[in-house]
Each structure stands twice: as structure tokens, then as C-alpha cells.
Scaffold this active site. Structure first.
Site, PDB file in Angstrom:
ATOM      1  CD  GLU A  64      -2.990  -1.111   0.361  1.00 16.61           C
ATOM      2  OE1 GLU A  64      -3.108  -0.095  -0.363  1.00 16.61           O
ATOM      3  OE2 GLU A  64      -3.771  -2.071   0.303  1.00 16.61           O
ATOM      4  CB  CYS A 106      -1.736   7.025   1.137  1.00 18.58           C
ATOM      5  SG  CYS A 106      -3.094   6.244   2.015  1.00 18.58           S
TER       6      CYS A 106
HETATM    7  P1  NAD Z   1       8.429   4.765   4.514  1.00 15.27           P
HETATM    8  O1  NAD Z   1       8.374   3.961   3.264  1.00 15.27           O
HETATM    9  O2  NAD Z   1       9.603   5.635   4.745  1.00 15.27           O
HETATM   10  O3  NAD Z   1       8.353   3.814   5.800  1.00 15.27           O
HETATM   11  C1  NAD Z   1       7.279   2.912   6.018  1.00 15.27           C
HETATM   12  C2  NAD Z   1       7.741   1.810   6.946  1.00 15.27           C
HETATM   13  O4  NAD Z   1       8.750   1.044   6.282  1.00 15.27           O
HETATM   14  C3  NAD Z   1       8.368   2.277   8.261  1.00 15.27           C
HETATM   15  O5  NAD Z   1       7.954   1.393   9.291  1.00 15.27           O
HETATM   16  C4  NAD Z   1       9.847   2.146   7.986  1.00 15.27           C
HETATM   17  O6  NAD Z   1      10.619   1.981   9.158  1.00 15.27           O
HETATM   18  C5  NAD Z   1       9.885   0.889   7.131  1.00 15.27           C
HETATM   19  N1  NAD Z   1      11.061   0.729   6.281  1.00 15.27           N
HETATM   20  C6  NAD Z   1      11.927   1.692   5.843  1.00 15.27           C
HETATM   21  N2  NAD Z   1      12.860   1.131   5.027  1.00 15.27           N
HETATM   22  C7  NAD Z   1      12.574  -0.195   4.959  1.00 15.27           C
HETATM   23  C8  NAD Z   1      13.162  -1.292   4.255  1.00 15.27           C
HETATM   24  N3  NAD Z   1      14.235  -1.138   3.472  1.00 15.27           N
HETATM   25  N4  NAD Z   1      12.603  -2.498   4.385  1.00 15.27           N
HETATM   26  C9  NAD Z   1      11.503  -2.677   5.146  1.00 15.27           C
HETATM   27  N5  NAD Z   1      10.908  -1.682   5.838  1.00 15.27           N
HETATM   28  C10 NAD Z   1      11.433  -0.454   5.736  1.00 15.27           C
HETATM   29  O7  NAD Z   1       7.058   5.582   4.542  1.00 15.27           O
HETATM   30  P2  NAD Z   1       6.587   6.687   5.590  1.00 15.27           P
HETATM   31  O8  NAD Z   1       7.390   7.930   5.346  1.00 15.27           O
HETATM   32  O9  NAD Z   1       6.543   6.082   6.956  1.00 15.27           O
HETATM   33  O10 NAD Z   1       5.065   6.912   5.134  1.00 15.27           O
HETATM   34  C11 NAD Z   1       4.702   7.817   4.137  1.00 15.27           C
HETATM   35  C12 NAD Z   1       4.392   7.124   2.824  1.00 15.27           C
HETATM   36  O11 NAD Z   1       3.469   6.071   3.038  1.00 15.27           O
HETATM   37  C13 NAD Z   1       3.746   8.031   1.797  1.00 15.27           C
HETATM   38  O12 NAD Z   1       4.301   7.796   0.517  1.00 15.27           O
HETATM   39  C14 NAD Z   1       2.279   7.599   1.800  1.00 15.27           C
HETATM   40  O13 NAD Z   1       1.567   7.889   0.618  1.00 15.27           O
HETATM   41  C15 NAD Z   1       2.413   6.152   2.075  1.00 15.27           C
HETATM   42  N6  NAD Z   1       1.186   5.609   2.654  1.00 15.27           N
HETATM   43  C16 NAD Z   1       0.435   4.771   1.904  1.00 15.27           C
HETATM   44  C17 NAD Z   1      -0.762   4.283   2.409  1.00 15.27           C
HETATM   45  C18 NAD Z   1      -1.627   3.356   1.605  1.00 15.27           C
HETATM   46  O14 NAD Z   1      -2.475   2.715   2.199  1.00 15.27           O
HETATM   47  N7  NAD Z   1      -1.459   3.244   0.300  1.00 15.27           N
HETATM   48  C19 NAD Z   1      -1.175   4.653   3.685  1.00 15.27           C
HETATM   49  C20 NAD Z   1      -0.370   5.494   4.428  1.00 15.27           C
HETATM   50  C21 NAD Z   1       0.813   5.967   3.900  1.00 15.27           C
END
Ligand code: NAD
Length: 482
Positions: A252, A286
Site C-alpha cells: 500500500e 496517502c
Molecule cells: P516509509 O516507506 O519511509 O516507511 C514505512 C515503513 O517502512 C516504516 O515502518 C519504515 O521503518 C519501514 N522501512 C523503511 N525502510 C525499509 C526497508 N528497506 N525495508 C523494510 N521496511 C522499511 O514511509 P513513511 O514515510 O513512513 O510513510 C509515508 C508514505 O506512506 C507516503 O508515501 C504515503 O503515501 C504512504 N502511505 C500509503 C498508504 C496506503 O495505504 N497506500 C497509507 C499510508 C501511507
């Protein structure tokens, strides 16, 4: 190790939850309150050894949990929902403190989380009879649990998005390990601590950690599935890592949701809604509106109403009265979003509302509208994930649909019109996983949620969400003896 005996949660200490026990680590870290810069309590920094132990516990627990009747698993989830509801004020307080969102929206996230637990608990996993006539065989398709899942959660809706992974995983008979975002670990850890009263040890676990933890979890051979919510950039890394052992993934990811505002709308009613849907959670959603396309015939009038509505939205600390926008959740994101404000200023784009980047304490930014920046500008193409949005115009509905679809993302979109027939027709031409007419951001635990294109893979929630935690198994069962 501490046994979990207390019925109510202690909101001063934060631990990992492994195999039914609260554990901590030699190294710890802490998040901050983004409105004040004050440190929140310490949380564990999990090691590779913690990952090993959690995986082992999850594997053992999943075998027994998979044989627990579906109705029992549903009951456990419903009891968990009741407990979360009873604790929702404490969870809301912590959510406001760690995430920064205004109290009214923190409470709303808790209400939705309870609703999601209940809604998903009440879904039925389908059993499909392909053939069951007078022939010598029955063909049945059923869904069996995958085993161990990992749920990786972002910082914008840390409780709701964790719940949206726990509920379908456990009701379908899997064990799940939740990794909260290092920016918002507190409520996530308490959510899993609370779960221990309703699920056997090892079924629902949580590990808090630093940037090493995500890759350790996604590359571990034990999980059969990774459910990831976060940025498209990280989602691609998750998929690459998961591919090594062909783990199932639900991704997502980011969005760039357009609103198409038709010429026949009631401007006074629609403009305030559009403003709120762009700036809710300080634009850190998002499916926040990230591009607003308005018919050129009403552009000026609509712009004036949108500016008026935006200027009314109050920015402040979560507990101040009538606050609509809290701070940006963390420093990294604040600096990134500020970059959009600075670029808009440097390029001399027409900023018609907001535009200020006040100095701290707290990562506050004012809700900002930029009037018709170039279509290839970063503000129109990328996802700022903050309170800044481009206002754009179009002259025909074909053009509006083309503009709306002209993005790598495909998460959500909305059409706003005085003619429901016109709006419904336009809605069918949009490339996005969620399309709304005369509303936006309405969700339901019974309905699948997911993105097209680079907004993701698969869906969460709804029956499709349940199935995504399962293997499909086709049974060819003979009726006659051999
Ligand atoms: P992010 O991708 O930086 O981090 C998300 C999660 O992934 C965190 O828990 C982080 O610690 C973890 N993570 C980071 N690097 C990783 C790796 N290499 N392997 C595995 N896990 C890892 O995102 P964010 O800044 O926390 O959130 C914002 C983003 O999320 C925006 O782009 C937003 O649109 C998206 N988002 C999408 C939805 C949806 O349902 N489509 C909902 C909420 C947020």
C-alpha cells in the site's frame, strides 16, 4: 522478561512483545513530540537475535492458531476490539503526543481502528464450490493460512494501519509480527501488548527498532507474507527483498489523488470540503487530495472560496481548541516538505494561500495552495505528503480525465459534480483503486483498498484482504470408493 499480567496498560514504559512476554533491548532510542520537540519515552532497538526469537515463536504459534476454529478467532478479535475501545482515550492521548495529530482526529483514528477490528472480524472467508452436481466429484476452492506474516506500518496512521493488518492476518489463522515506524512506535507497541490478553503467545508480536529492522524482517526466510504500507520507494525495496523466497506481498504505497471539480458544483459547499480533504492530517495521508483540477468556467470563483476555506483551518498543537492541522510528523519529512515551499518561492509560482514556514519549536507549516504551477513541476508530479497542493484548471472533461490519469500513481481520485450521471461516467474512466463521487476518503473495512500502477500491489481489507493472507487450495474430492 516481564510477564503480562496487568489488565490495564502502563503508559510509561514501552517494550517489544515477543512470545507473549514484554522484552527490552540493551540499546534503546526515543521518538519526539513533533509539536514541541520534547522527547517521548525510550523504546527498544531490536537486534537480529530478537528477530530470530520472534520468528521462531511466530512459526510455532501459527501452527496451533491455524487449527483454532474460525469462529473462535472471530470472537478473539471482537473481544480485542472491545478492549481497544475501552482504552481509546489513552491511545488517543499517546497518538496526539507521538504523531502530532489534533485530538479530534486522534480520537477518530481510534474509533476507526475499533470499527476496522469489528468489521474485519465479521467477514467470512469464502469457500467456493466449483462443481457439486451429480458427477463423481466435488471441486472446492478454500483458503488456508499462509503461516507467518510481517506487517510494516508507517507513521501517518500508526494505529489504524496496524489494526488493518492484524485483523485479517489473525482471523484467517496466521501469526503476525508488527513493525511500527521508528517515528511512531508507542501506540503500536501498546496495541500489541493489549492483544496478548486475547491471542495465544506468539500470534501477535511487535518489534521496535531502527532502520535495520525492516530489511531483517523482509529478508528472513520464515514469513510467507509481507504486508507493507509506506512510500513507493521503500515498497520497491520490500518487494525485491521478499522476492528471494517468493514471499507474498501486499504493498500500500504513495498516491497523488486528483479531484476533478466540474463546472456545475455548488461552490460554497464543495470548496470547504476540498480544502479539508487536502489538508487533513497536514496532508500526510496517502489519499489526501494532492491535485485539484477545476473547470476553467468556475476557476476564479472556486479559487476564492477555496482560499477562504483554507485560511480558516487552524494550525497548532493537538490539544489546542479547534486545531485542524498539527505539525509535520518528523524532522526528515518536515525538511522534505519545506523543500517544496522553498522551490515554489524560488520559482515565483503564484502562492494564493499560506506559504509560510514558521520557525520552531515544532514542525509546523501553513496550509498552502499554489495557483497553476507548471504541469511538469515537482509539486504537480511528486507526492509532497504535506500541506501544500497545486490548484489546476481544465477546459473539457476529456482533458480533465487525461490530466488526472497522467501520473505514475493510482491510489484514489474524486469527481465533484451537480450531475451524478456525469460524475459517475467520469469515475469509470479514472485509473485508480478508489474512486469517489462527491466525496473522498470514505473507507469501509468490508471494502478492498489498494492502488493501481505504482500505488501498490494487491488490496487490504474486505474479503480480498482476508484472502491475501491465505493460500488458495483447490480440492478435487471423489465421491466413490476405490
Ligand atoms: P516509509 O516507506 O519511509 O516507511 C514505512 C515503513 O517502512 C516504516 O515502518 C519504515 O521503518 C519501514 N522501512 C523503511 N525502510 C525499509 C526497508 N528497506 N525495508 C523494510 N521496511 C522499511 O514511509 P513513511 O514515510 O513512513 O510513510 C509515508 C508514505 O506512506 C507516503 O508515501 C504515503 O503515501 C504512504 N502511505 C500509503 C498508504 C496506503 O495505504 N497506500 C497509507 C499510508 C501511507
Amino acid at each position: 522478561m516481564e510477564s503480562i499480567t496487568h489488565p490495564t496498560l502502563d503508559w510509561t514504559t514501552y517494550r517489544n512483545i515477543m512470545n507473549g512476554k514484554l522484552t527490552t533491548t540493551a540499546e534503546t532510542r526515543h521518538g519526539i513530540n513533533p509539536a514541541t520537540g520534547q522527547e517521548n519515552p525510550t523504546v527498544p532497538v531490536s537486534t537480529k537475535e530478537d528477530v530470530e526469537q520472534a520468528m521462531k515463536a511466530a512459526k510455532e504459534a501459527s501452527k496451533v492458531w491455524a487449527t483454532t476454529p474460525y469462529t473462535e478467532r472471530q470472537k478473539a478479535l471482537l473481544a480485542y476490539a472491545d478492549a481497544l475501545e475501552a482504552e481509546s482515550q489513552a491511545f488517543s492521548d499517546m497518538l496526539a503526543r507521538e504523531q502530532g495529530k489534533p485530538m479530534q482526529f486522534a480520537k477518530m483514528e481510534l474509533d476507526l481502528s475499533v470499527q476496522w477490528l469489528r468489521g474485519i472480524a465479521e467477514l467470512e472467508l469464502p469457500v467456493q464450490k466449483i462443481e457439486d452436481d451429480n458427477s463423481d466429484r466435488t471441486i472446492i476452492v478454500r483458503y488456508t493460512p499462509l503461516g507467518v506474516a510481517v506487517g510494516i506500518v508507517p507513521w501517518n496512521y500508526p494505529i489504524l494501519l496496524a489494526v488493518g493488518k492484524i485483523a485479517p492476518a489473525v482471523v484467517t489463522g496466521n501469526a503476525i509480527i508488527i513493525k511500527p515506524s521508528p517515528f511512531t512506535p508507542y501506540g503500536g507497541l501498546k496495541l500489541i501488548e493489549l492483544a496478548q490478553s486475547f491471542f495465544p503467545p506468539g500470534v501477535v508480536q511487535a518489534l521496535s527498532g531502527d532502520d535495520n529492522l525492516g530489511p531483517w524482517l523482509t529478508s528472513h526466510p520464515t514469513p510467507a507474507k509481507i504486508s507493507f504500507t509506506g512510500s513507493t520507494f521503500t515498497g520497491k525495496k520490500v518487494m525485491e527483498s521478499a522476492s528471494k523466497t517468493l514471499k507474498r506481498v501486499t504493498l500500500e504505497l504513495g498516491g497523488k489523488d486528483p479531484a476533478i471539480v466540474c463546472e456545475d458544483v455548488n461552490i460554497d459547499e464543495v470548496a470547504p470540503q476540498i480544502a479539508q480533504l487536502a489538508f487533513l492530517n497536514s496532508g500526510q495521508i496517502c489519499i489526501a487530495l494532492k491535485r485539484i483540477f477545476v473547470h476553467e468556467k468556475i476557476f476564479d470563483e472556486f479559487k476564492a472560496a477555496l482560499i477562504k476555506a483554507t485560511n480558516r483551518l487552524k494550525v497548532g498543537e493537538a490539544n489546542e481548541p479547534d486545531v485542524f492541522l498539527g505539525p509535520i510528523q518528523n524532522k526528515m519529512q518536515y525538511e522534505r516538505v519545506k523543500g517544496f515551499y522553498e522551490e515554489v518561492r524560488a520559482e515565483k509560482y503564484n502562492v494564493v494561500a499560506g506559504g509560510e514556514t514558521p520557525t520552531g519549536p515544532g514542525y509546523f507549516l501553513t496550509p498552502t495552495i499554489v495557483d497553476r504551477p507548471p504541469l511538469d513541476s515537482r509539486l504537480v508530479v511528486e507526492e509532497p505528503f504535506g500541506p501544500i497542493v497545486p490548484l489546476l484548471s481544465y477546459s473539457s472533461y476529456d482533458e480533465a480525465v487525461d490530466l488526472a490519469n497522467n501520473t505514475l500513481y493510482g491510489l484514489g481520485a474524486s469527481i465533484w459534480s451537480g450531475s451524478v450521471e456525469r460524475a459517475n461516467e467520469l469515475a469509470t474512466r479514472i485509473e485508480a483503486g478508489n474512486v469517489w463521487v462527491n466525496t473522498h476518503f470514505e473507507l469501509d473495512p468490508r471494502a478492498p483498498f489498494g492502488g493501481h500502477k505504482e500505488s501498490g500491489i494487491g488490496t487490504e481489507w474486505g474479503v480480498g484482504g482476508l484472502v491475501s493472507y491465505c493460500n488458495s487450495q483447490t480440492l478435487f474430492l471423489k465421491k466413490s470408493k476405490m
